[in-house]
Design a protein around this motif. Structure first.
Motif, short mmCIF file in Angstrom:
data_model
loop_
_atom_site.label_atom_id
_atom_site.label_comp_id
_atom_site.label_asym_id
_atom_site.label_seq_id
_atom_site.Cartn_x
_atom_site.Cartn_y
_atom_site.Cartn_z
N THR A 92 0.79 -1.05 -0.03
CA THR A 92 0.01 0.02 0.08
C THR A 92 0.92 1.17 0.03
O THR A 92 1.98 1.25 -0.08
CB THR A 92 -1.01 -0.07 1.26
OG1 THR A 92 -1.98 1.05 1.03
CG2 THR A 92 -0.32 0.14 2.39
N LYS A 95 -0.75 7.52 3.20
CA LYS A 95 -1.43 8.62 2.65
C LYS A 95 -1.38 9.86 3.76
O LYS A 95 -1.28 10.74 3.57
CB LYS A 95 -3.09 8.47 2.79
CG LYS A 95 -3.43 7.42 1.67
CD LYS A 95 -3.13 7.94 0.48
CE LYS A 95 -3.31 6.83 -0.82
NZ LYS A 95 -3.17 7.17 -2.23
N PHE A 112 -3.31 4.46 5.60
CA PHE A 112 -3.33 3.94 4.17
C PHE A 112 -4.82 3.79 3.76
O PHE A 112 -5.60 3.66 4.73
CB PHE A 112 -2.41 3.10 3.99
CG PHE A 112 -2.25 2.09 5.07
CD1 PHE A 112 -3.13 1.24 5.21
CD2 PHE A 112 -1.22 2.12 6.07
CE1 PHE A 112 -2.92 0.07 6.06
CE2 PHE A 112 -1.10 1.35 7.23
CZ PHE A 112 -1.99 0.22 7.12
N GLU A 113 -4.69 3.53 2.65
CA GLU A 113 -6.20 2.80 1.91
C GLU A 113 -6.21 1.48 2.70
O GLU A 113 -5.56 0.79 2.83
CB GLU A 113 -6.00 2.82 0.43
CG GLU A 113 -6.01 4.05 -0.20
CD GLU A 113 -7.12 4.95 -0.19
OE1 GLU A 113 -8.29 4.29 -0.13
OE2 GLU A 113 -7.14 6.25 -0.15
N PRO A 114 -7.90 1.46 3.16
CA PRO A 114 -8.06 0.08 3.59
C PRO A 114 -7.57 -1.33 2.98
O PRO A 114 -7.45 -1.35 1.84
CB PRO A 114 -9.75 0.07 3.56
CG PRO A 114 -9.93 1.67 3.72
CD PRO A 114 -8.82 2.15 2.67
N LEU A 115 -7.01 -2.10 3.85
CA LEU A 115 -6.44 -3.24 3.17
C LEU A 115 -7.25 -4.45 3.71
O LEU A 115 -7.65 -4.27 5.02
CB LEU A 115 -4.97 -3.54 3.66
CG LEU A 115 -3.89 -2.48 3.19
CD1 LEU A 115 -2.52 -2.85 3.64
CD2 LEU A 115 -3.86 -2.66 1.52
N GLN A 116 -7.79 -5.23 2.75
CA GLN A 116 -8.56 -6.27 3.28
C GLN A 116 -7.66 -7.75 3.65
O GLN A 116 -7.21 -8.31 2.82
CB GLN A 116 -9.65 -6.92 2.37
CG GLN A 116 -10.61 -7.81 2.67
CD GLN A 116 -11.52 -7.25 4.12
OE1 GLN A 116 -12.47 -6.53 3.81
NE2 GLN A 116 -11.32 -8.12 4.97
N GLN A 123 -6.49 -0.14 8.03
CA GLN A 123 -6.11 1.16 7.46
C GLN A 123 -4.94 2.05 7.96
O GLN A 123 -4.79 3.20 8.12
CB GLN A 123 -7.19 2.01 7.10
CG GLN A 123 -8.13 2.35 8.10
CD GLN A 123 -9.38 2.95 7.78
OE1 GLN A 123 -9.51 3.39 6.45
NE2 GLN A 123 -10.36 3.37 8.51
N ARG A 124 -4.60 1.32 9.42
CA ARG A 124 -3.43 2.07 10.25
C ARG A 124 -2.48 1.14 10.73
O ARG A 124 -2.83 0.00 10.88
CB ARG A 124 -4.07 2.81 11.39
CG ARG A 124 -5.20 3.88 10.93
CD ARG A 124 -6.15 4.46 12.41
NE ARG A 124 -5.28 4.78 13.50
CZ ARG A 124 -4.84 6.02 13.29
NH1 ARG A 124 -5.19 7.04 12.51
NH2 ARG A 124 -3.99 6.58 14.25
N LYS A 143 5.88 3.76 -0.56
CA LYS A 143 5.33 2.41 -0.82
C LYS A 143 5.82 1.50 0.38
O LYS A 143 6.96 1.59 0.55
CB LYS A 143 5.76 2.06 -2.20
CG LYS A 143 5.17 2.91 -3.48
CD LYS A 143 5.67 2.38 -4.64
CE LYS A 143 5.01 3.18 -5.96
NZ LYS A 143 5.73 2.47 -7.08
#
Length: 299
Positions: A92, A95, A112-116, A123-124, A143
């Motif tokens: 990810t 942000k 950051f953008e939500p990760l599944q 997202q943290r 990155k």
């Protein structure tokens, strides 16, 4: 391991730590006993095995009396050790970097953008300390690779270096505007009256007394509206010696639910507290439970 030596709840815990990762894993229960009672216990454990997420194994000393004699740290019993599976990792981009404050230190957190991940949306993740940011050149736009360690804690395990990105370390405390100093890898707020540190210490102090439900938002409100900066002032102003003035709190913008939570302080003070609780609630740096118990024994 001789599974017949463990209780039913312990065996369930062991079983529950198998199979959370992607790799095939197994939980093997063994015993030298073959009596009917033992077989029924193991049959109950093995029944409905599927569907239990796991993150590793816990090994305990076979001699339970010796294990108990070793005592425990503030984190775990000394007679046991946990081994975790390798966790899933996802890429990810950072942000935003937020700075959270503890009793003394400021800790950076990557947003950051939500990760599944399996069963969780993340997202943290912590970036540990100021030195870690310097060493890995972790910046907004970097990155990164995030691992959901043990299925419990999000962790940044890799940062791609990019010399075009600028490292941004705050020069003043984001909570009180006080001066920051970098000591032993950490950013420290030098302001003794920092409201951010006060909120954290009061929350820790309340947890020592078993008071739950009073979160950072409400504590922050009390700190700013009632000018309370430590657990001692909290009990002095909101305790039985100075009963809560409901009308005054309503004028300050406190809701009925918040006032109800604050009245629990009175109930706790009436119940009394142990010397260890009193000492731990002040949140003296490097003074954990073991230190407080030692002080109580020697005083």
């Amino acid at each position: 391991m001789d599974s017949d030596r463990f209780g039913l709840s312990t065996l369930h815990q062991l079983r529950g730590r198998i199979g959370r990762g992607e790799a095939q894993s197994y939980c093997i229960f063994m015993t030298e006993n073959d009596n009917e009672k033992t077989l029924k216990r193991l049959e109950r454990i093995l029944r409905d095995f599927q569907g239990y997420p796991t993150d590793g194994l816990v090994f305990r000393l076979k001699d339970e009396k010796y294990a108990e004699s070793l005592g425990e740290t503030a984190h775990h019993p000394r007679g046991a050790i946990a081994l975790k599976w390798t966790s899933m990792q996802l890429p990810t981009v950072i942000k935003k970097i937020e700075w959270d404050i503890g009793q003394e230190r400021l800790t950076p957190t990557a947003v950051f953008e939500p990760l599944q991940f399996p069963g969780h949306l993340v997202q943290r993740a912590t970036l540990h300390c100021a030195k870690w940011l310097h060493d890995h050149h972790a910046c907004v736009g970097s990155k990164i690779v995030v691992e959901y360690a043990g299925g419990v804690i999000p962790k940044v395990v890799d940062v791609e270096y990019d010399d075009k990105l600028k490292l941004d370390i705050p020069q003043s405390c984001p909570y009180c505007g006080g001066k920051l100093e970098e000591i032993d890898s950490y950013l420290i707020c030098t302001n003794e009256d920092c409201t951010g540190k006060a909120v954290n210490k009061i929350q820790k102090g309340l947890e020592v007394f078993g008071i739950k439900g009073v979160g950072p938002a409400l504590i922050n409100k009390v700190v700013h509206e009632l000018y309370i900066n430590n657990i001692i002032d909290w009990f002095r102003e909101l305790g039985t010696r100075n009963p809560i003035n409901v009308d005054f709190l309503k004028k300050k913008g406190f809701t009925n639910h918040e006032i109800l939570l604050l009245t629990r302080i009175e109930e706790t003070q009436e119940a009394g507290a142990t010397p260890i609780q009193l000492l731990m609630s002040v949140c003296i740096p490097k003074c954990g439970r073991e230190f407080c118990e030692t002080v109580e024994r020697k005083c």
